[in-house]
Design a protein around this motif. Sequence first.
Motif, PDB file in Angstrom:
ATOM      1  N   SER A  80      91.606 -53.005  -1.650  1.00 12.21           N
ATOM      2  CA  SER A  80      91.015 -51.717  -1.298  1.00 12.21           C
ATOM      3  C   SER A  80      91.299 -50.779  -2.462  1.00 12.21           C
ATOM      4  CB  SER A  80      91.634 -51.177  -0.005  1.00 12.21           C
ATOM      5  OG  SER A  80      93.038 -51.034  -0.147  1.00 12.21           O
ATOM      6  N   GLY A  81      90.733 -49.587  -2.427  1.00 18.63           N
ATOM      7  CA  GLY A  81      90.940 -48.658  -3.523  1.00 18.63           C
ATOM      8  C   GLY A  81      92.380 -48.176  -3.590  1.00 18.63           C
ATOM      9  N   LEU A  82      92.774 -47.726  -4.763  1.00 20.24           N
ATOM     10  CA  LEU A  82      94.127 -47.215  -4.947  1.00 20.24           C
ATOM     11  C   LEU A  82      94.395 -46.042  -4.007  1.00 20.24           C
ATOM     12  CD1 LEU A  82      96.806 -47.230  -6.512  1.00 20.24           C
ATOM     13  CD2 LEU A  82      95.721 -45.697  -8.189  1.00 20.24           C
ATOM     14  N   SER A  83      93.416 -45.172  -3.840  1.00 17.09           N
ATOM     15  CA  SER A  83      93.584 -44.022  -2.961  1.00 17.09           C
ATOM     16  C   SER A  83      93.853 -44.460  -1.525  1.00 17.09           C
ATOM     17  CB  SER A  83      92.345 -43.126  -3.018  1.00 17.09           C
ATOM     18  OG  SER A  83      92.475 -42.025  -2.150  1.00 17.09           O
ATOM     19  N   THR A  84      93.125 -45.485  -1.065  1.00 18.35           N
ATOM     20  CA  THR A  84      93.344 -45.997   0.290  1.00 18.35           C
ATOM     21  C   THR A  84      94.731 -46.601   0.414  1.00 18.35           C
ATOM     22  OG1 THR A  84      90.982 -46.432   0.585  1.00 18.35           O
ATOM     23  CG2 THR A  84      92.494 -47.607   2.031  1.00 18.35           C
ATOM     24  N   TRP A  85      95.154 -47.348  -0.591  1.00 18.12           N
ATOM     25  CA  TRP A  85      96.484 -47.965  -0.579  1.00 18.12           C
ATOM     26  C   TRP A  85      97.567 -46.900  -0.505  1.00 18.12           C
ATOM     27  CZ3 TRP A  85     100.389 -48.638  -4.617  1.00 18.12           C
ATOM     28  CH2 TRP A  85     101.344 -49.625  -4.326  1.00 18.12           C
ATOM     29  N   LEU A  86      97.440 -45.861  -1.318  1.00 19.71           N
ATOM     30  CA  LEU A  86      98.410 -44.765  -1.293  1.00 19.71           C
ATOM     31  C   LEU A  86      98.381 -44.041   0.052  1.00 19.71           C
ATOM     32  CD1 LEU A  86      97.788 -43.273  -4.856  1.00 19.71           C
ATOM     33  CD2 LEU A  86      99.856 -44.461  -4.090  1.00 19.71           C
ATOM     34  N   ARG A 161      88.112 -37.410   8.223  1.00 11.82           N
ATOM     35  CA  ARG A 161      86.652 -37.304   8.180  1.00 11.82           C
ATOM     36  C   ARG A 161      86.176 -35.930   7.740  1.00 11.82           C
ATOM     37  NH1 ARG A 161      82.730 -38.760   7.778  1.00 11.82           N
ATOM     38  NH2 ARG A 161      81.414 -38.883   9.614  1.00 11.82           N
ATOM     39  N   VAL A 162      86.738 -34.891   8.325  1.00 13.82           N
ATOM     40  CA  VAL A 162      86.206 -33.549   8.105  1.00 13.82           C
ATOM     41  C   VAL A 162      86.881 -32.852   6.935  1.00 13.82           C
ATOM     42  CG1 VAL A 162      85.792 -31.287   9.154  1.00 13.82           C
ATOM     43  CG2 VAL A 162      85.571 -33.358  10.531  1.00 13.82           C
ATOM     44  N   MET A 163      88.200 -32.880   6.903  1.00 17.99           N
ATOM     45  CA  MET A 163      88.892 -32.157   5.843  1.00 17.99           C
ATOM     46  C   MET A 163      88.853 -32.894   4.513  1.00 17.99           C
ATOM     47  SD  MET A 163      92.131 -30.686   8.033  1.00 17.99           S
ATOM     48  CE  MET A 163      92.754 -29.679   6.686  1.00 17.99           C
ATOM     49  N   GLU A 164      88.937 -34.220   4.553  1.00 20.75           N
ATOM     50  CA  GLU A 164      88.909 -34.999   3.313  1.00 20.75           C
ATOM     51  C   GLU A 164      87.540 -35.592   3.006  1.00 20.75           C
ATOM     52  OE1 GLU A 164      90.953 -35.599   0.620  1.00 20.75           O
ATOM     53  OE2 GLU A 164      91.770 -33.821   1.549  1.00 20.75           O
ATOM     54  N   GLY A 165      86.587 -35.490   3.946  1.00 16.16           N
ATOM     55  CA  GLY A 165      85.234 -35.963   3.684  1.00 16.16           C
ATOM     56  C   GLY A 165      85.100 -37.460   3.548  1.00 16.16           C
ATOM     57  N   MET A 166      86.057 -38.215   4.092  1.00  9.46           N
ATOM     58  CA  MET A 166      85.960 -39.674   4.040  1.00  9.46           C
ATOM     59  C   MET A 166      84.861 -40.130   5.000  1.00  9.46           C
ATOM     60  SD  MET A 166      90.072 -40.468   4.078  1.00  9.46           S
ATOM     61  CE  MET A 166      89.893 -42.253   3.945  1.00  9.46           C
ATOM     62  N   ASN A 167      84.139 -41.209   4.641  1.00 10.68           N
ATOM     63  CA  ASN A 167      83.088 -41.681   5.533  1.00 10.68           C
ATOM     64  C   ASN A 167      83.688 -42.487   6.685  1.00 10.68           C
ATOM     65  OD1 ASN A 167      83.432 -44.426   4.705  1.00 10.68           O
ATOM     66  ND2 ASN A 167      82.037 -44.108   2.981  1.00 10.68           N
ATOM     67  N   ILE A 168      82.835 -42.890   7.617  1.00 10.19           N
ATOM     68  CA  ILE A 168      83.314 -43.560   8.824  1.00 10.19           C
ATOM     69  C   ILE A 168      84.023 -44.861   8.483  1.00 10.19           C
ATOM     70  CG2 ILE A 168      82.568 -44.737  10.935  1.00 10.19           C
ATOM     71  CD1 ILE A 168      80.393 -42.602  11.207  1.00 10.19           C
ATOM     72  N   GLU A 169      83.426 -45.652   7.583  1.00  3.82           N
ATOM     73  CA  GLU A 169      84.011 -46.946   7.238  1.00  3.82           C
ATOM     74  C   GLU A 169      85.371 -46.775   6.555  1.00  3.82           C
ATOM     75  OE1 GLU A 169      80.881 -46.044   6.692  1.00  3.82           O
ATOM     76  OE2 GLU A 169      80.000 -47.311   8.273  1.00  3.82           O
ATOM     77  N   GLU A 170      85.480 -45.807   5.623  1.00  2.00           N
ATOM     78  CA  GLU A 170      86.754 -45.554   4.942  1.00  2.00           C
ATOM     79  C   GLU A 170      87.832 -45.137   5.944  1.00  2.00           C
ATOM     80  OE1 GLU A 170      85.504 -43.872   0.539  1.00  2.00           O
ATOM     81  OE2 GLU A 170      85.349 -42.540   2.268  1.00  2.00           O
ATOM     82  N   THR A 171      87.445 -44.253   6.866  1.00  2.00           N
ATOM     83  CA  THR A 171      88.402 -43.771   7.863  1.00  2.00           C
ATOM     84  C   THR A 171      88.853 -44.896   8.781  1.00  2.00           C
ATOM     85  OG1 THR A 171      87.323 -41.593   7.808  1.00  2.00           O
ATOM     86  CG2 THR A 171      88.792 -42.049   9.666  1.00  2.00           C
ATOM     87  N   ALA A 172      87.909 -45.721   9.210  1.00  2.00           N
ATOM     88  CA  ALA A 172      88.244 -46.856  10.080  1.00  2.00           C
ATOM     89  C   ALA A 172      89.197 -47.807   9.366  1.00  2.00           C
ATOM     90  CB  ALA A 172      86.971 -47.584  10.499  1.00  2.00           C
TER      91      ALA A 172
END
Length: 231
Positions: A80-86, A161-172
């Motif tokens: 997964s992306g580095l941001s997701t890992w962190l 979702r709202v404050m960071e603007g992550m999409n549904i798949e990223e958030t899930a």
Amino acid sequence: MQRTAAGLPAGARARASEAELVDRARGRDEVALREIMQANNRRLYRLARGILRSDSEAEDVVQETYVRAFTHLDDFRGESGLSTWLSRIAINEALGRARSRKPHVELGALPEEALDAQIIKFPVSPAGDPERTMAQREIQRVVERAIDELPDVFRMVFVARVMEGMNIEETADLLGVKPETVKTRLHRARTMLRENVEKEIGPVVMDAFPFAGWRCERLTVSVLRRLGSGG
């Protein structure tokens, strides 16, 4: 498909760039470490604060996240992306702190329904308008308190979702739930947030269109001048 000048698809180019950045960070390259932190500070802080509801504890979590991540970069496989890992490290650290101080709700279990996110945007005050700036700050404080009052599972989805603007798949993926669960929790979060804000917004709305202070004085002086009475 969009391609870069180097002939690689944009997504592949981004992954290659991230891999290079991680390799440099493994070698304790200060520029690379700074770049990673500057790119992720806000997201990690908001996610941690969404769990702990404490500014100082959230800052501690962000620091601990980077220490753990930078000393275990060999564990980052790029799946997964580095941001997701962190973000996962930050969430686990924050949840650990939350569990140690009170009973908790797991991020995994609540009912379902659907709705997309809308980014909340606050209007920018005109320069030199202190009354309106103060009103907007109070509204922001009301919203922040209302977000803090959301139950943990709903607050985390709202922050992502709202404050960071992550999409549904990223958030899930980040929270380890189904996309349908993200939609459901977001809908519930927004409904509860609206109710919480409405409970507090009454006194703030009374000052929604301020006409006092410098603005009132300016108009008074202008009228007096037009009437020939101003100094």
